[in-house]
Design an enzyme around this catalytic site. Structure first.
Site, short mmCIF file in Angstrom:
data_model
loop_
_atom_site.label_atom_id
_atom_site.label_comp_id
_atom_site.label_asym_id
_atom_site.label_seq_id
_atom_site.Cartn_x
_atom_site.Cartn_y
_atom_site.Cartn_z
N ASP A 14 10.21 11.88 6.99
CA ASP A 14 9.85 10.52 6.54
C ASP A 14 10.16 9.56 7.68
O ASP A 14 11.18 8.84 7.67
CB ASP A 14 10.63 10.16 5.27
CG ASP A 14 10.20 11.02 4.09
OD1 ASP A 14 9.02 11.44 4.05
OD2 ASP A 14 11.04 11.30 3.22
N LYS A 36 8.16 18.75 5.67
CA LYS A 36 7.28 18.03 4.74
C LYS A 36 6.78 16.76 5.41
O LYS A 36 7.57 16.00 5.99
CB LYS A 36 8.03 17.67 3.46
CG LYS A 36 7.16 16.92 2.46
CD LYS A 36 7.83 16.81 1.10
CE LYS A 36 8.62 15.55 0.92
NZ LYS A 36 7.78 14.32 0.80
N ASP A 63 2.57 16.47 1.64
CA ASP A 63 2.86 15.81 0.36
C ASP A 63 1.91 14.64 0.20
O ASP A 63 2.29 13.49 0.38
CB ASP A 63 4.33 15.36 0.35
CG ASP A 63 4.78 14.91 -1.03
OD1 ASP A 63 4.02 15.11 -2.00
OD2 ASP A 63 5.89 14.36 -1.12
N LYS A 65 -0.25 14.27 -2.56
CA LYS A 65 -0.45 13.97 -3.99
C LYS A 65 -1.90 13.58 -4.29
O LYS A 65 -2.19 12.47 -4.72
CB LYS A 65 0.53 12.88 -4.44
CG LYS A 65 1.99 13.30 -4.31
CD LYS A 65 2.93 12.33 -4.98
CE LYS A 65 4.36 12.77 -4.90
NZ LYS A 65 4.95 12.66 -3.54
N ASP A 68 -8.59 12.86 -7.50
CA ASP A 68 -9.92 12.23 -7.37
C ASP A 68 -10.86 13.06 -8.23
O ASP A 68 -10.42 13.95 -8.96
CB ASP A 68 -10.34 12.21 -5.88
CG ASP A 68 -11.32 11.08 -5.58
OD1 ASP A 68 -12.28 10.90 -6.35
OD2 ASP A 68 -11.13 10.38 -4.57
N ILE A 69 -12.17 12.81 -8.10
CA ILE A 69 -13.11 13.66 -8.84
C ILE A 69 -13.03 15.08 -8.28
O ILE A 69 -12.64 15.29 -7.12
CB ILE A 69 -14.56 13.12 -8.78
CG1 ILE A 69 -15.08 13.08 -7.33
CG2 ILE A 69 -14.67 11.75 -9.44
CD1 ILE A 69 -16.58 12.83 -7.24
N THR A 118 8.77 10.77 -10.59
CA THR A 118 10.15 10.53 -11.05
C THR A 118 10.49 9.05 -11.17
O THR A 118 11.49 8.69 -11.77
CB THR A 118 11.17 11.21 -10.13
OG1 THR A 118 10.80 10.93 -8.78
CG2 THR A 118 11.21 12.70 -10.35
N ARG A 209 16.73 12.21 4.15
CA ARG A 209 17.75 11.41 4.84
C ARG A 209 19.05 12.13 5.17
O ARG A 209 19.61 11.88 6.24
CB ARG A 209 18.01 10.13 4.02
CG ARG A 209 16.85 9.15 4.15
CD ARG A 209 16.84 8.11 3.06
NE ARG A 209 16.48 8.69 1.77
CZ ARG A 209 16.35 8.00 0.65
NH1 ARG A 209 16.56 6.69 0.65
NH2 ARG A 209 16.01 8.60 -0.46
O1 C5P Z 1 15.57 11.28 1.89
P1 C5P Z 1 15.45 12.12 0.64
O2 C5P Z 1 16.20 13.44 0.73
O3 C5P Z 1 15.76 11.35 -0.61
O4 C5P Z 1 13.90 12.48 0.61
C1 C5P Z 1 13.33 13.21 -0.45
C2 C5P Z 1 11.87 13.43 -0.19
O5 C5P Z 1 11.31 14.01 -1.35
C3 C5P Z 1 11.07 12.16 0.07
O6 C5P Z 1 10.03 12.51 1.00
C4 C5P Z 1 10.49 11.80 -1.27
O7 C5P Z 1 9.26 11.14 -1.18
C5 C5P Z 1 10.28 13.18 -1.87
N1 C5P Z 1 10.24 13.19 -3.33
C6 C5P Z 1 11.27 12.72 -4.12
N2 C5P Z 1 11.18 12.76 -5.48
C7 C5P Z 1 10.08 13.24 -6.05
C8 C5P Z 1 9.03 13.72 -5.27
C9 C5P Z 1 9.14 13.68 -3.90
O8 C5P Z 1 12.29 12.30 -3.61
N3 C5P Z 1 10.01 13.30 -7.36
#
Ligand code: C5P
Length: 234
Positions: A14, A36, A63, A65, A68-69, A118, A209
């Site tokens: 990220d 990812k 990732d 997500k 669409d059609i 989530t 992170r």
């Molecule tokens: O930095 P962190 O460990 O929180 O990153 C988690 C990763 O997982 C991020 O890329 C976030 O978008 C992804 N993610 C999430 N919860 C979800 C789906 C994906 O944290 N339900």
């Protein structure tokens, strides 16, 4: 599942630019084999970068997500399959999932479904026009994913036991919200340590992170792998 501990760790890149992602991948070296890439990096040159990672022997989880059609999803998934990605996310709408399964046919790409985001609670679903609560909708979509031939689900560690009961042993469960003991939770509300998430039934852990913002990212990744290994024995 016969995965080594290291193969179960997916580091979320990220990051804002290919340059910063390249520097992170170089720092992590052989410690990380699975990355990812989400919206932020994908729309900043991250797709050619993903192809380079794959050529260098890494696995990539896109990732994106998709939703669409059917025809558009199916063609998009074909392109992702040609790129050589290992995982791709789609939203768990029946038509979208069916199209994704058609699009990946004949490739090694595996489709992961996102049941309910989530960040959504029951009130958000009601505002979006749904009669079901989060738990009911996630369970219904997990069953549809299983019946459509989807390869796995993205879910929180807390959900793994319940979802495993619905989808059975054949689908992979990929779990974000992982925080090694002593690291900051950031904006994640439902967190688990790597060891507890694996014990709860996760096949893969997505960690952002706690690795990419660590003072020593390689040491942080190695510590997570060691923690997974304590549970899996390999
Ligand atoms: O930095 P962190 O460990 O929180 O990153 C988690 C990763 O997982 C991020 O890329 C976030 O978008 C992804 N993610 C999430 N919860 C979800 C789906 C994906 O944290 N339900």
């Amino acid at each position: 599942m016969t995965l080594d501990a290291r193969e179960r760790l997916i580091v979320a890149l990220d990051l804002p630019s290919v340059k910063s992602a390249e520097a992170m991948v170089a720092k992590l070296g052989e410690s990380v084999c699975f990355y990812k890439i989400g919206y932020q990096l994908a729309f900043a040159g991250g797709l050619p970068f993903a192809a380079g990672l794959i050529a260098a022997g890494k696995q990539v989880f896109l990732d994106l997500k998709l939703h669409d059609i059917g025809n558009t999803v199916s063609k998009g998934v074909e392109s992702v399959a040609q790129l050589g990605a290992t995982f791709l996310t789609v939203h768990a709408y029946p038509q979208t999932m069916k199209a994704a399964v058609e699009g990946k046919r004949g490739s090694t790409l595996r489709i992961l479904a996102v049941t309910v985001l989530t960040s959504y609670d029951d009130a958000d679903l009601a505002a979006a026009g749904y009669d079901l609560g989060v738990g009911e909708l996630a369970a219904a979509r997990a069953a549809q994913a299983r019946d459509t031939g989807i390869d796995g689900l993205v879910c929180s560690a807390e959900e793994t036991a319940n979802l495993r009961g619905i989808v059975g042993p054949g689908m992979v469960l990929v779990t974000p919200g992982i925080r090694p003991a002593g690291t900051a939770s950031g904006d994640q509300k439902r967190i688990m340590t790597p060891a507890r998430a694996i014990e709860a039934g996760a096949d893969y852990l997505v960690v952002g992170r706690p690795v990419v913002e660590a003072r020593d990212p390689k040491a942080a990744a190695d510590a997570i792998v060691a923690e997974i290994e304590q549970v899996t024995g390999k």
